[in-house]
Design a protein around this motif. Structure first.
Motif, PDB file in Angstrom:
ATOM      1  N   UNK A 170      49.098 -26.981  75.005  1.00 35.26           N
ATOM      2  CA  UNK A 170      48.392 -27.386  73.785  1.00 35.26           C
ATOM      3  C   UNK A 170      47.491 -26.297  73.234  1.00 35.26           C
ATOM      4  N   UNK A 171      47.171 -25.271  74.034  1.00 33.54           N
ATOM      5  CA  UNK A 171      46.257 -24.238  73.582  1.00 33.54           C
ATOM      6  C   UNK A 171      44.811 -24.685  73.693  1.00 33.54           C
ATOM      7  N   UNK A 172      43.918 -23.796  73.340  1.00 31.61           N
ATOM      8  CA  UNK A 172      42.485 -24.093  73.410  1.00 31.61           C
ATOM      9  C   UNK A 172      41.831 -23.741  72.083  1.00 31.61           C
ATOM     10  N   UNK A 313      42.299 -27.927  62.899  1.00 41.15           N
ATOM     11  CA  UNK A 313      42.232 -29.314  63.354  1.00 41.15           C
ATOM     12  C   UNK A 313      42.309 -30.270  62.176  1.00 41.15           C
ATOM     13  N   UNK A 314      43.007 -31.384  62.396  1.00 42.71           N
ATOM     14  CA  UNK A 314      42.958 -32.514  61.473  1.00 42.71           C
ATOM     15  C   UNK A 314      42.466 -33.716  62.277  1.00 42.71           C
ATOM     16  N   UNK A 315      41.370 -34.273  61.819  1.00 46.81           N
ATOM     17  CA  UNK A 315      40.851 -35.477  62.469  1.00 46.81           C
ATOM     18  C   UNK A 315      41.324 -36.680  61.666  1.00 46.81           C
ATOM     19  N   UNK A 320      40.899 -36.021  66.899  1.00 44.70           N
ATOM     20  CA  UNK A 320      41.176 -34.653  66.441  1.00 44.70           C
ATOM     21  C   UNK A 320      42.528 -34.197  66.968  1.00 44.70           C
ATOM     22  N   UNK A 321      43.338 -33.671  66.068  1.00 42.06           N
ATOM     23  CA  UNK A 321      44.655 -33.112  66.413  1.00 42.06           C
ATOM     24  C   UNK A 321      44.626 -31.619  66.097  1.00 42.06           C
ATOM     25  N   UNK A 322      44.981 -30.802  67.107  1.00 40.12           N
ATOM     26  CA  UNK A 322      44.740 -29.360  67.024  1.00 40.12           C
ATOM     27  C   UNK A 322      46.014 -28.562  67.207  1.00 40.12           C
ATOM     28  N   UNK A 323      46.086 -27.446  66.489  1.00 37.43           N
ATOM     29  CA  UNK A 323      47.124 -26.445  66.743  1.00 37.43           C
ATOM     30  C   UNK A 323      46.472 -25.071  66.643  1.00 37.43           C
ATOM     31  N   UNK A 324      46.767 -24.206  67.638  1.00 38.14           N
ATOM     32  CA  UNK A 324      46.213 -22.849  67.665  1.00 38.14           C
ATOM     33  C   UNK A 324      47.363 -21.863  67.501  1.00 38.14           C
ATOM     34  N   UNK A 325      47.272 -21.013  66.491  1.00 35.42           N
ATOM     35  CA  UNK A 325      48.357 -20.094  66.135  1.00 35.42           C
ATOM     36  C   UNK A 325      48.560 -19.023  67.205  1.00 35.42           C
ATOM     37  N   UNK A 326      49.809 -18.646  67.396  1.00 38.24           N
ATOM     38  CA  UNK A 326      50.158 -17.562  68.299  1.00 38.24           C
ATOM     39  C   UNK A 326      50.363 -16.263  67.540  1.00 38.24           C
ATOM     40  N   UNK A 337      52.870 -27.230  63.440  1.00 35.16           N
ATOM     41  CA  UNK A 337      52.199 -27.553  64.700  1.00 35.16           C
ATOM     42  C   UNK A 337      51.292 -28.763  64.558  1.00 35.16           C
ATOM     43  N   UNK A 338      50.546 -28.823  63.447  1.00 35.53           N
ATOM     44  CA  UNK A 338      49.677 -29.977  63.220  1.00 35.53           C
ATOM     45  C   UNK A 338      50.510 -31.243  62.992  1.00 35.53           C
ATOM     46  N   UNK A 339      51.640 -31.099  62.327  1.00 36.56           N
ATOM     47  CA  UNK A 339      52.537 -32.248  62.148  1.00 36.56           C
ATOM     48  C   UNK A 339      52.965 -32.811  63.497  1.00 36.56           C
ATOM     49  N   UNK A 340      53.394 -31.912  64.398  1.00 36.83           N
ATOM     50  CA  UNK A 340      53.832 -32.358  65.722  1.00 36.83           C
ATOM     51  C   UNK A 340      52.691 -33.045  66.472  1.00 36.83           C
ATOM     52  N   UNK A 341      51.472 -32.494  66.311  1.00 36.61           N
ATOM     53  CA  UNK A 341      50.320 -33.072  67.003  1.00 36.61           C
ATOM     54  C   UNK A 341      50.013 -34.474  66.484  1.00 36.61           C
TER      55      UNK A 341
END
Length: 494
Positions: A170-172, A313-315, A320-326, A337-341
């Motif tokens: 999930x990343x940090x 993040x989208x709350x 809170x649903x998070x995605x951290x870019x690679x 990524x946020x869609x999947x979360x």
């Protein structure tokens, strides 16, 4: 004049014999060592050049070993990425099967979980000599060449191989620079209420001689000159009933005196609307030419860059649903990524979609068909740890209608990610293989060049040896004759 103190003939014969012996010794050394330049004293310039080239050959041999190791490591990663692609394709088949309502989704989910666990196993095992290229984001450099410039400087060159993260981590979320300005949220909550367009008819006591044409999302409704009667209020009521009778998906009509209100609850689709009276817009007041999609949008900047570790993040509904870019990712990756979360959160009535607006900016659309509003907020921060490339795989759940529908879009993103990873590894492996072939040929060419500089011509050395051996015998006899010359003087004293 003869002298018993100075024997010039013997001195000449001795010097000649020494020269012959020296040449013979050199020729014998050439034959025994196989080299015409075996040490610096033989030819200092050629010896120095050959030693530099020999050092390069040793270096290229080490590089060849490095390339072989790198090629094997990348080959393992490529094979892993291809295997993951195949497994994700199998999962897609399961997801497609789950779209039917009369299937056992629980059993399908069990199969998906087994395939997902297999993917995790493949990614974890895809290492060679402890190096795993399908986990993490740091690039790996494979030593590929030694470049020697004209002034003698030597520089090492490397082939850069980017890791392709296929983990599901999930990343940090970071605590660095605030990035919330890079994303704009259209509203602070998502409701199930539809968007509207109004069509107002101008005052007219008799519509019986008028024609009317209405187009709603591609569905056309026509009224001839004798189809309407009464004033504008009666005409509006008749038109409204006809619209509802069409059964246009997600669109309903209501009337209030002379005004028709069109409401659309379509999630991710605008509905175009046009109205004409007697072939013109005269006598009609239309509030807009289309009804906007019901979903709220999170629009990302079309100009800002995305750096590794940037988190968004989208709350939604307090969670809170998070995605951290690679590394190398864009706002499209962030949106997906946020869609999947969010899809994995299983919020009742909430569905998502990713697309681009008219300016090319990426958007995450969030629709709510539930019974109550869902609060929305957004945030962004730099300095995080990137989410895995297959982020969202672990949250695929086809046991519900909404989960099955969301999984169909998300699995396509995951398949694209694995295919891109396999293609990147294949390209890197091909480049390393080409470089390895070149280094092998280059090493052979350098060895050949060194040989032409220092190796002895054995045919020539053999012929020279025989000639020198004959000369040595003749020189020995000549010296012997010259040493006997003083004895001839004794005959003068007899």
């Amino acid at each position: 004049m003869s002298s018993i103190l100075t024997n010039n003939s013997a001195m000449v014969a001795l010097q000649t014999l020494k020269s012959i012996n020296s040449n013979l010794s050199m020729t014998q050394n050439e034959i025994s060592t196989g080299k015409s330049v075996a040490s610096a004293k033989d030819n200092s310039a050629v010896w120095a050049i050959s030693k530099v080239m020999e050092s390069d050959v040793n270096g290229f041999q080490a590089i060849s070993e490095s390339l072989s190791l790198g090629e094997s490591t990348v080959a393992v990663a490529r094979q892993a990425a291809e295997t993951v692609s195949d497994l994700l394709t199998e999962i897609k088949g399961k997801v497609v099967a789950s779209q039917e309502e009369n299937v056992d989704r629980e059993k399908i989910q069990t199969d998906i979980n087994a395939l997902r666990d297999q993917i995790t196993s493949v990614v974890g095992a895809a290492q060679f000599n402890g190096l795993n290229l399908v986990e993490g984001t740091d690039a790996v450099e494979v030593l590929s060449s030694l470049d020697r410039s004209s002034n003698g400087d030597v520089r090492a060159s490397s082939i850069n191989v980017d890791r392709q993260d296929l983990s599901t981590s999930a990343g940090t979320y970071g605590t660095g620079t605030d990035l919330s300005a890079n994303a704009t949220l259209s509203a602070s909550s998502a409701t199930n209420a539809g968007n509207t367009v109004t069509i107002q008819l101008a005052a007219d006591t008799d519509f019986s001689g008028d024609s009317f044409e209405l187009n709603i999302g591609g569905a056309t409704l026509n009224f001839g000159a004798s189809d309407l009667s009464g004033n504008q209020d009666a005409a509006a009521a008749t038109i409204t009933s006809a619209i509802n009778a069409l059964g246009i998906s997600g669109v309903t009509a209501s009337v209030s005196t002379d005004t028709i209100t069109l409401t659309s609850t379509r999630s991710f689709e605008d509905v175009d609307v046009s109205a004409l009276k007697n072939g013109a817009t005269t006598g009609i007041t239309q509030s807009a030419t289309s009804i906007g999609a019901r979903a709220e949008t999170l629009t990302f900047s079309a100009t800002a860059a995305v750096n590794e570790g940037d988190g968004y993040q989208v709350t939604a509904g307090g969670t809170a649903y998070t995605y951290v870019a690679g590394k190398g990712e864009t706002f499209e990756d962030v949106a997906r990524g946020l869609k999947a979360a969010i899809d994995g959160g299983g919020i009742d009535g909430v569905t998502t979609q990713v697309g681009q607006d008219s300016n090319g900016a990426w958007q995450l659309s969030i629709d709510n068909s539930g019974s109550s509003a869902v609060s929305l907020a957004r945030a962004g921060a730099a300095g995080g740890e990137a989410s895995g490339g297959l982020f969202g795989l672990s949250s695929i759940d086809v046991t519900t209608d909404a989960g099955a529908e969301a999984a169909l879009a998300n699995i396509e993103t995951l398949i694209d990610t694995s295919i891109d990873a396999a293609a990147a590894f294949g390209s890197a492996e091909g480049r390393i293989e080409t470089q390895s072939d070149f280094i092998g040929k280059l090493t052979d060419a350098l060895k050949s060049g060194i040989g032409s500089l220092v190796d002895a011509d054995m045919e020539e050395a053999s012929a020279r040896l025989q000639a020198l051996q004959v000369q040595q015998q003749l020189g020995t006899q000549a010296l012997s004759i010259a040493n006997q010359s003083p004895q001839n003087i004794l005959s003068l004293f007899r």
